[in-house]
Design a protein around this motif. Sequence first.
Motif, PDB file in Angstrom:
ATOM      1  N   ARG A 651       0.841  -1.208   0.000  1.00 35.63           N
ATOM      2  CA  ARG A 651       0.000   0.000   0.000  1.00 35.63           C
ATOM      3  C   ARG A 651       0.869   1.248   0.000  1.00 35.63           C
ATOM      4  O   ARG A 651       0.578   2.227  -0.685  1.00 35.63           O
ATOM      5  CB  ARG A 651      -0.873   0.036   1.266  1.00 35.63           C
ATOM      6  N   SER A 652       1.928   1.173   0.803  1.00 38.62           N
ATOM      7  CA  SER A 652       2.743   2.384   0.942  1.00 38.62           C
ATOM      8  C   SER A 652       3.451   2.700  -0.368  1.00 38.62           C
ATOM      9  O   SER A 652       3.552   3.866  -0.756  1.00 38.62           O
ATOM     10  CB  SER A 652       3.744   2.227   2.071  1.00 38.62           C
ATOM     11  N   ASP A 653       3.931   1.667  -1.082  1.00 33.61           N
ATOM     12  CA  ASP A 653       4.594   1.930  -2.355  1.00 33.61           C
ATOM     13  C   ASP A 653       3.598   2.497  -3.367  1.00 33.61           C
ATOM     14  O   ASP A 653       3.918   3.403  -4.131  1.00 33.61           O
ATOM     15  CB  ASP A 653       5.230   0.644  -2.908  1.00 33.61           C
ATOM     16  N   ARG A 654       2.396   1.979  -3.326  1.00 31.43           N
ATOM     17  CA  ARG A 654       1.361   2.480  -4.241  1.00 31.43           C
ATOM     18  C   ARG A 654       1.062   3.932  -3.893  1.00 31.43           C
ATOM     19  O   ARG A 654       0.951   4.793  -4.777  1.00 31.43           O
ATOM     20  CB  ARG A 654       0.084   1.626  -4.116  1.00 31.43           C
ATOM     21  N   ALA A 655       0.953   4.178  -2.597  1.00 29.81           N
ATOM     22  CA  ALA A 655       0.665   5.554  -2.154  1.00 29.81           C
ATOM     23  C   ALA A 655       1.783   6.495  -2.594  1.00 29.81           C
ATOM     24  O   ALA A 655       1.526   7.619  -3.043  1.00 29.81           O
ATOM     25  CB  ALA A 655       0.533   5.593  -0.632  1.00 29.81           C
ATOM     26  N   LEU A 656       3.020   5.996  -2.477  1.00 31.23           N
ATOM     27  CA  LEU A 656       4.147   6.837  -2.862  1.00 31.23           C
ATOM     28  C   LEU A 656       4.120   7.139  -4.356  1.00 31.23           C
ATOM     29  O   LEU A 656       4.314   8.280  -4.787  1.00 31.23           O
ATOM     30  CB  LEU A 656       5.454   6.150  -2.490  1.00 31.23           C
ATOM     31  N   ALA A 657       3.848   6.087  -5.151  1.00 29.21           N
ATOM     32  CA  ALA A 657       3.780   6.277  -6.602  1.00 29.21           C
ATOM     33  C   ALA A 657       2.678   7.280  -6.935  1.00 29.21           C
ATOM     34  O   ALA A 657       2.876   8.200  -7.738  1.00 29.21           O
ATOM     35  CB  ALA A 657       3.525   4.938  -7.290  1.00 29.21           C
ATOM     36  N   THR A 658       1.524   7.106  -6.278  1.00 26.71           N
ATOM     37  CA  THR A 658       0.405   8.025  -6.507  1.00 26.71           C
ATOM     38  C   THR A 658       0.814   9.449  -6.167  1.00 26.71           C
ATOM     39  O   THR A 658       0.511  10.401  -6.895  1.00 26.71           O
ATOM     40  CB  THR A 658      -0.805   7.619  -5.620  1.00 26.71           C
ATOM     41  N   ALA A 659       1.486   9.580  -5.032  1.00 20.68           N
ATOM     42  CA  ALA A 659       1.889  10.919  -4.580  1.00 20.68           C
ATOM     43  C   ALA A 659       2.860  11.568  -5.570  1.00 20.68           C
ATOM     44  O   ALA A 659       2.756  12.760  -5.867  1.00 20.68           O
ATOM     45  CB  ALA A 659       2.543  10.827  -3.202  1.00 20.68           C
ATOM     46  N   ILE A 660       3.787  10.742  -6.082  1.00 23.87           N
ATOM     47  CA  ILE A 660       4.761  11.311  -7.018  1.00 23.87           C
ATOM     48  C   ILE A 660       4.057  11.785  -8.298  1.00 23.87           C
ATOM     49  O   ILE A 660       4.320  12.868  -8.805  1.00 23.87           O
ATOM     50  CB  ILE A 660       5.868  10.283  -7.351  1.00 23.87           C
ATOM     51  N   VAL A 661       3.118  10.949  -8.753  1.00 25.53           N
ATOM     52  CA  VAL A 661       2.385  11.332  -9.972  1.00 25.53           C
ATOM     53  C   VAL A 661       1.642  12.648  -9.736  1.00 25.53           C
ATOM     54  O   VAL A 661       1.708  13.584 -10.544  1.00 25.53           O
ATOM     55  CB  VAL A 661       1.396  10.213 -10.397  1.00 25.53           C
ATOM     56  N   ALA A 662       0.982  12.714  -8.584  1.00 19.94           N
ATOM     57  CA  ALA A 662       0.227  13.929  -8.267  1.00 19.94           C
ATOM     58  C   ALA A 662       1.162  15.134  -8.164  1.00 19.94           C
ATOM     59  O   ALA A 662       0.853  16.223  -8.642  1.00 19.94           O
ATOM     60  CB  ALA A 662      -0.525  13.739  -6.948  1.00 19.94           C
ATOM     61  N   LEU A 663       2.280  14.895  -7.555  1.00 22.09           N
ATOM     62  CA  LEU A 663       3.257  15.969  -7.359  1.00 22.09           C
ATOM     63  C   LEU A 663       3.719  16.523  -8.710  1.00 22.09           C
ATOM     64  O   LEU A 663       3.751  17.735  -8.923  1.00 22.09           O
ATOM     65  CB  LEU A 663       4.462  15.407  -6.581  1.00 22.09           C
ATOM     66  N   THR A 664       4.063  15.618  -9.635  1.00 24.29           N
ATOM     67  CA  THR A 664       4.546  16.086 -10.938  1.00 24.29           C
ATOM     68  C   THR A 664       3.451  16.859 -11.682  1.00 24.29           C
ATOM     69  O   THR A 664       3.732  17.866 -12.310  1.00 24.29           O
ATOM     70  CB  THR A 664       5.003  14.902 -11.815  1.00 24.29           C
ATOM     71  N   ARG A 665       2.232  16.398 -11.517  1.00 23.93           N
ATOM     72  CA  ARG A 665       1.135  17.080 -12.232  1.00 23.93           C
ATOM     73  C   ARG A 665       0.979  18.489 -11.694  1.00 23.93           C
ATOM     74  O   ARG A 665       0.830  19.450 -12.458  1.00 23.93           O
ATOM     75  CB  ARG A 665      -0.184  16.318 -12.073  1.00 23.93           C
ATOM     76  N   SER A 666       1.053  18.581 -10.351  1.00 21.73           N
ATOM     77  CA  SER A 666       0.853  19.912  -9.787  1.00 21.73           C
ATOM     78  C   SER A 666       2.022  20.832 -10.100  1.00 21.73           C
ATOM     79  O   SER A 666       1.875  22.044 -10.137  1.00 21.73           O
ATOM     80  CB  SER A 666       0.611  19.822  -8.283  1.00 21.73           C
ATOM     81  N   LEU A 667       3.188  20.251 -10.304  1.00 14.20           N
ATOM     82  CA  LEU A 667       4.351  21.083 -10.648  1.00 14.20           C
ATOM     83  C   LEU A 667       4.410  21.357 -12.141  1.00 14.20           C
ATOM     84  O   LEU A 667       5.257  22.116 -12.608  1.00 14.20           O
ATOM     85  CB  LEU A 667       5.656  20.384 -10.218  1.00 14.20           C
ATOM     86  N   GLY A 668       3.566  20.652 -12.892  1.00 15.54           N
ATOM     87  CA  GLY A 668       3.546  20.856 -14.340  1.00 15.54           C
ATOM     88  C   GLY A 668       4.726  20.210 -15.033  1.00 15.54           C
ATOM     89  O   GLY A 668       5.176  20.679 -16.073  1.00 15.54           O
ATOM     90  N   ILE A 669       5.258  19.137 -14.411  1.00 15.63           N
ATOM     91  CA  ILE A 669       6.352  18.424 -15.082  1.00 15.63           C
ATOM     92  C   ILE A 669       5.870  17.024 -15.452  1.00 15.63           C
ATOM     93  O   ILE A 669       4.807  16.597 -15.013  1.00 15.63           O
ATOM     94  CB  ILE A 669       7.628  18.353 -14.201  1.00 15.63           C
ATOM     95  N   ARG A 670       6.712  16.296 -16.206  1.00 14.83           N
ATOM     96  CA  ARG A 670       6.274  15.009 -16.713  1.00 14.83           C
ATOM     97  C   ARG A 670       6.751  13.878 -15.792  1.00 14.83           C
ATOM     98  O   ARG A 670       7.511  14.092 -14.865  1.00 14.83           O
ATOM     99  CB  ARG A 670       6.800  14.797 -18.117  1.00 14.83           C
ATOM    100  N   CYS A 671       6.240  12.636 -16.079  1.00 14.31           N
ATOM    101  CA  CYS A 671       6.522  11.523 -15.175  1.00 14.31           C
ATOM    102  C   CYS A 671       6.597  10.217 -15.967  1.00 14.31           C
ATOM    103  O   CYS A 671       5.746   9.950 -16.806  1.00 14.31           O
ATOM    104  CB  CYS A 671       5.388  11.466 -14.137  1.00 14.31           C
TER     105      CYS A 671
END
Length: 732
Positions: A651-671
């Motif tokens: 769960r934690s790895d999934r949460a981390l992956a989700t968070a990173i994706v969200a983070l890049t989107r909010s920063l306007g960068i790619r992933c």
Amino acid sequence: MRSSRIGLATRLTLVMGMSLAALILVAGIGWWVYQRAFETIARSSLETITALSEDSLARQGKAAASLLAKQLANQVYFLDIGGIGRITSAAVNRGDIEYVIVFDAQGSVLHDGTEDIGTFGQAMNDEFTPRAIATTSTLVQTSDRLIDVTEPLMLGTERIGGVRVGLNRDSSRTGLARMEADLRAQVLEHNRRTLLLFGGTLLAVLLLAGTIAFLSLRKVVQPLREMVEHAREIEQGRFQIAIDRRRRDEIGDLQQAFARMSASLGDYDRQIRALAYRDTLTGLGNRRALHDALPLIFERVRAENSHAALLFIDLDDFKRINDTLGHESGDRVLIQVAERIVRARNETRLDERIDAGWDDEIAARFGGDEFVVLLLGSDVRERARHMAQLTLELLRLPLMTETRPVVLNVSIGIALFPDDADSAQSLLRNADVAMYQAKLHGKNGHRFFNQHMLQVVEDRLGLEQDLRHALQNNDLEMHYQPIIDLGSSTVTGAEALMRWRHPERGNVPPTLFVAVAEEFGLIDQLGEYALRRACRDIRTWPLRPDGQALFVSVNFSVRQLKQRSLAGRIAEVLEAAGLPAERVHIELTESSLLGNDAESMSTLAALARIGVPLWLDDFGTGFSGLAHLRALTVEGVKIDRSFIQEMLNSRSDRALATAIVALTRSLGIRCIAEGVEQEEQMHALKEMGCELAQGYWLGYPMSLADFMLYLGAGPGSSLRDSLRAAQSSEPS
Ligand code: C2E
Ligand code: CA
Ligand code: CA
């Protein structure tokens, strides 16, 4: 220089000897002068005495002659021979008078004092006669033997004859000679005594002077010599000097000052040694302490037939802490690591008894993030294993930094003395080699040294030679792993991954030869090789169905950022290939980018200026935060394989992956999600809104030819099918 040197003792002796020689000379001259004076006095007094006795003899003669002249005048006038005879013979028998001669006016003998008057009527004919006959007053004549006094016999003014008194000088002479002999004897005796006194005194003075010289030499020179000896000892590092503290004079002061100086030199020496041998940050010994102490300790260990173990402890990725959290945090971490290492060492000392030898169980900081611990005793192998495990265990607990707790892994190499090496230097090297092996085998573990490891080190050297060769002969291949747009299920680009098929070793993993290139300074060459290959290959790639051009993503080592001209070189290669900057991307590992080293930062700024898109590789494993991400101009991040692989189970790895994706989107960068091996993973990522993905399920890294086939499969065939069609040998 040394041979011509005249010591203080020699000089003092010389001066003393010269003074004594002068003294003896003066004494000799004095003696001579005294001797002369004494003899002169003796002689002149003898002369005076002689003169005096002659004088008294003459006076005696005169008195006798004048008395006789008075008594005889009438008898001579009357030629009373009998009367003359009485008077003269009475005189002859007196004292020193040898003869009495009475003569007439013509000089003929009237009486000679004898009974028979043998010379009567004869003319006197001795040496005194002529003047005796002529004289009219008292006349004294002397010869060798005699004093002759003549007194004329006067009758009125008429001279009627004379009387002569002869005195023998012999008796007075013999008296004088006796006297002189006496005197000489006395003088000799006196001289003997004086000489004895004088010589004795001189001898005593000499003895005294000699003794004084000897004593003063001993009192002055001896302590000086001792101090020179002490000074030599001090030079050799022995500061404990025994000095006689009872002396109460200048030399004593000097000795005490010397002793004080020596003591404080010793203190300084100890302080300097302590400073020079201690690591100021952790308080452990340092590299020098180890180097100086090991040979002596090993000598003892050998003599006692005992054993030693050397643990080489290296922190994995410590540089990352320094780079991302700052040096203060780095220092705090090192201090805590040192404490835990010492604790681990102490806890392996099962024996409660205080063993003096344990002072030699040095724990030292060998370099930036390297520590060395020495264990001694017959059971060191077991203790070393125990201590390594304990160290790993203790370091599993988080370490505190300025901002947050961190966990660090360590790799430990162990080498044994005398089993693995017989000198301090080779033991250190072998422990280091073992540590390196521990690192290669997945870090956070320990390894005992064995001879085979040296082979591995040698292999690396061989590998370096072969790599140089391969670079020159263009033997390194580029494989390409497609990067898929999850939205449209089309290929948007590819990651360039280098392959080396070694003629004897077969495929050498890129992690290994990249590390070798970094270690031996070949990384710039390797990097440029990869870039040129990728730029050459991409020109043959077809356009995407939507008419867009594909990009190639090239891996760069952080070491390459040290190259000042890197951005310029990249621009040149791009221009030569006729490629716009946005078609060639660069991947750098996340952690490497976040160091605050100015060189790397300015290279990064230059890369941004020439417009090359930058990706943060292995994202999520480093220490970067939002601030860092914003500070850098990046195209995007590549989520590390480990999170994707565990995503479906953890769960934690999934949460981390989700968070990173969200983070890049909010920063306007790619992933990009790396390491997608299963369809479910792809779907999950798609759901999260991850833009791009890469992995075995989507396409292995493949040769250029295979990649072209893969691309040419066309939009009709499914990704999976085209993958299968273009299947290359990967992964093995
Ligand atoms: P990396 O940059 O993280 O590269 C991705 C690695 O993941 C590649 O390993 C690739 O083959 C592997 N991979 C891709 N998809 C999957 C998957 O689904 N599952 C698994 N388990 N692995 C997958 P590779 O080719 O062995 O490269 C290893 C590392 O070597 C690279 O890690 C990169 O850091 C370095 N490297 C490779 N080529 C170069 C190069 O040309 N220059 C530099 N500086 N480094 C390179
Ligand atoms: Ca990569
Ligand atoms: Ca990666």
